[in-house]
Scaffold this active site. Sequence first.
Site, PDB file in Angstrom:
ATOM      1  N   LYS A  76       0.912  -1.053  -0.054  1.00 17.45           N
ATOM      2  CA  LYS A  76       0.187   0.013   0.050  1.00 17.45           C
ATOM      3  C   LYS A  76       1.017   1.321  -0.220  1.00 17.45           C
ATOM      4  O   LYS A  76       1.822   1.284   0.782  1.00 17.45           O
ATOM      5  CB  LYS A  76      -0.759  -0.073   1.198  1.00 17.45           C
ATOM      6  CG  LYS A  76      -1.761   1.194   1.322  1.00 17.45           C
ATOM      7  CD  LYS A  76      -2.908   0.881   2.761  1.00 17.45           C
ATOM      8  CE  LYS A  76      -3.852   2.102   2.708  1.00 17.45           C
ATOM      9  NZ  LYS A  76      -4.618   1.913   4.047  1.00 17.45           N
ATOM     10  N   SER A 151      -9.407   1.779   3.149  1.00 18.39           N
ATOM     11  CA  SER A 151      -8.725   2.412   2.232  1.00 18.39           C
ATOM     12  C   SER A 151      -7.892   1.438   1.533  1.00 18.39           C
ATOM     13  O   SER A 151      -7.131   2.262   0.392  1.00 18.39           O
ATOM     14  CB  SER A 151      -8.021   3.492   2.927  1.00 18.39           C
ATOM     15  OG  SER A 151      -7.067   3.047   3.873  1.00 18.39           O
ATOM     16  N   SER A 175      -9.554  -0.578   7.486  1.00 20.76           N
ATOM     17  CA  SER A 175      -8.985  -0.672   6.282  1.00 20.76           C
ATOM     18  C   SER A 175      -8.231  -1.867   5.576  1.00 20.76           C
ATOM     19  O   SER A 175      -7.767  -1.683   4.419  1.00 20.76           O
ATOM     20  CB  SER A 175      -8.111   0.758   5.911  1.00 20.76           C
ATOM     21  OG  SER A 175      -9.063   1.918   5.891  1.00 20.76           O
TER      22      SER A 175
END
Length: 512
Positions: A76, A151, A175
Amino acid sequence: MSDVPSMNVDELQAALADGATSVDVTRAYLDRIAAADGELGAYLHVDPEAALARAAEMDSAGTRGTGLTGIPIALKDVVVTEGVPTTSGSKILEGWKPPYDATVAARLKAAGTVLLGKTNMDEFAMGSSTENSAYGVTRNPWDPQRIPGGSSGGSSAAVAGGLAPWAIGTDTGGSIRQPAALTGLVGHKPTYGSVSRYGLIAFSSSLDQAGPMARTVLDAALLHEAIGGYDPLDSTSIDAPLPVLAEAARRGAEGSLAGLRVGVVRELGGEGHADGYEDGVLTSFGAAVARLEAMGAEVREISCPAFDLALAAYYLIAPSEASSNLARFDGVRYGLRVGDDGARDLDEVMALTREQGFGPEVKRRIILGTYALSSGYYEAYYGQAQKVRTLISRDFSAAWDGRNGDGVDVLVSPTTPTVAFPLGARVDDPIAMYAADLCTLPASLAGVPAISVPCGLSEGLPVGFQIMAPALADDRCYRVAAALEAALTDERGDRGFLDQLAARAATTEGAA
Ligand code: GLN
């Protein structure tokens, strides 16, 4: 190696131990990225040459064919990577190449993994749909008209779409678990303090944790073991050995849960608390609970009254911490700077940079957080929220301890109230967007570990099952998740949904 994108990591390990090369494996993912990422938008940054060079290096390493040597991975974009662009999904960090590696990235490098790329995310990890990225939306491989969760939606789409065998996500209020649930993956939020935050771009420091997103419980456990454990560079890191996780997953897969005490949280979708929960989600969840029972678990309902307040408390605490953390983006130290030619003074440079560099959701959080922390309101908002946080921790403790020794070993709930919703459906309604986190927030606020494991499909879309455990008992999450996964995997002969997942990841002609 055309079947590579549908292989689990333990299968890739076996292939590499058997003489397959990391270059071939890595190339298979890069081909899949080239074919499908135009539509999915999972990655923000891919450097094929660098990935292949690293793979070649791992093919000639002394550790070739062992451990994670040569296994590709996606990170990420909130994870700082030395010399590799890192934006946290924000314009304000456009063009920034960090001078150091996050501990998570450094450990994965030391373990011999090959970085495929950095994945898309809601700006500064604020969001539940990956629609808040400054660099465009990410689509769900199960249905490209739907969100992949957030997210960590770039990571979930990459793994579910076969564009990476596994990925790192971060979880502040859900997330990792929520995007994993909405794309049919396993995602684990570790006990707070058990995976280093050093080099994660901070959102809400008392909540942020990095963790694994993978296609199987065992893979998630292997990745967690590679990144977890004490780190002197993180002042909140727990100086205790990590529980043995992969072994717990293997043991769980043997299928018996005899004597395990399971609490179903009433406030998360139970009677009187099912508003906003889709029937299909509750049905899948209920069937999975029945499976746990069939494997010998003792199941009962537990009430955790303060969980009803988790959403309100989280949306005060997280923005408050964010308003402080994001003060460092001042146009001077990193990335974007606006107003060099013509701003009156430094204050104006900072104002212009932040005005143009932050997106609307980030600004909303900074304003909310600044208000909640301001003198005169601090006690009414931030102070109250902290008290609620304590009540939530007490509900967890009461569940574990019980009265007269009748406590439970794990608490379970759906991971999300709904399956993946259509792109755009909630962008104009922040409250509806925040409701996607209803089930994941309590574990975040209490700092306890929680895993999401696929438990079925509703209208053709994945449903996630959440298992929460006491702090530092992450192994329990993996054990129970693996048992459930094994029970569902037995249906493969009937083309159970896990097969559909593997088939989806192997589709080479794009994501549709
Ligand atoms: N969706 C939640 C939020 O917007 C959680 C995000 C996260 O866990 N990073 O804050």
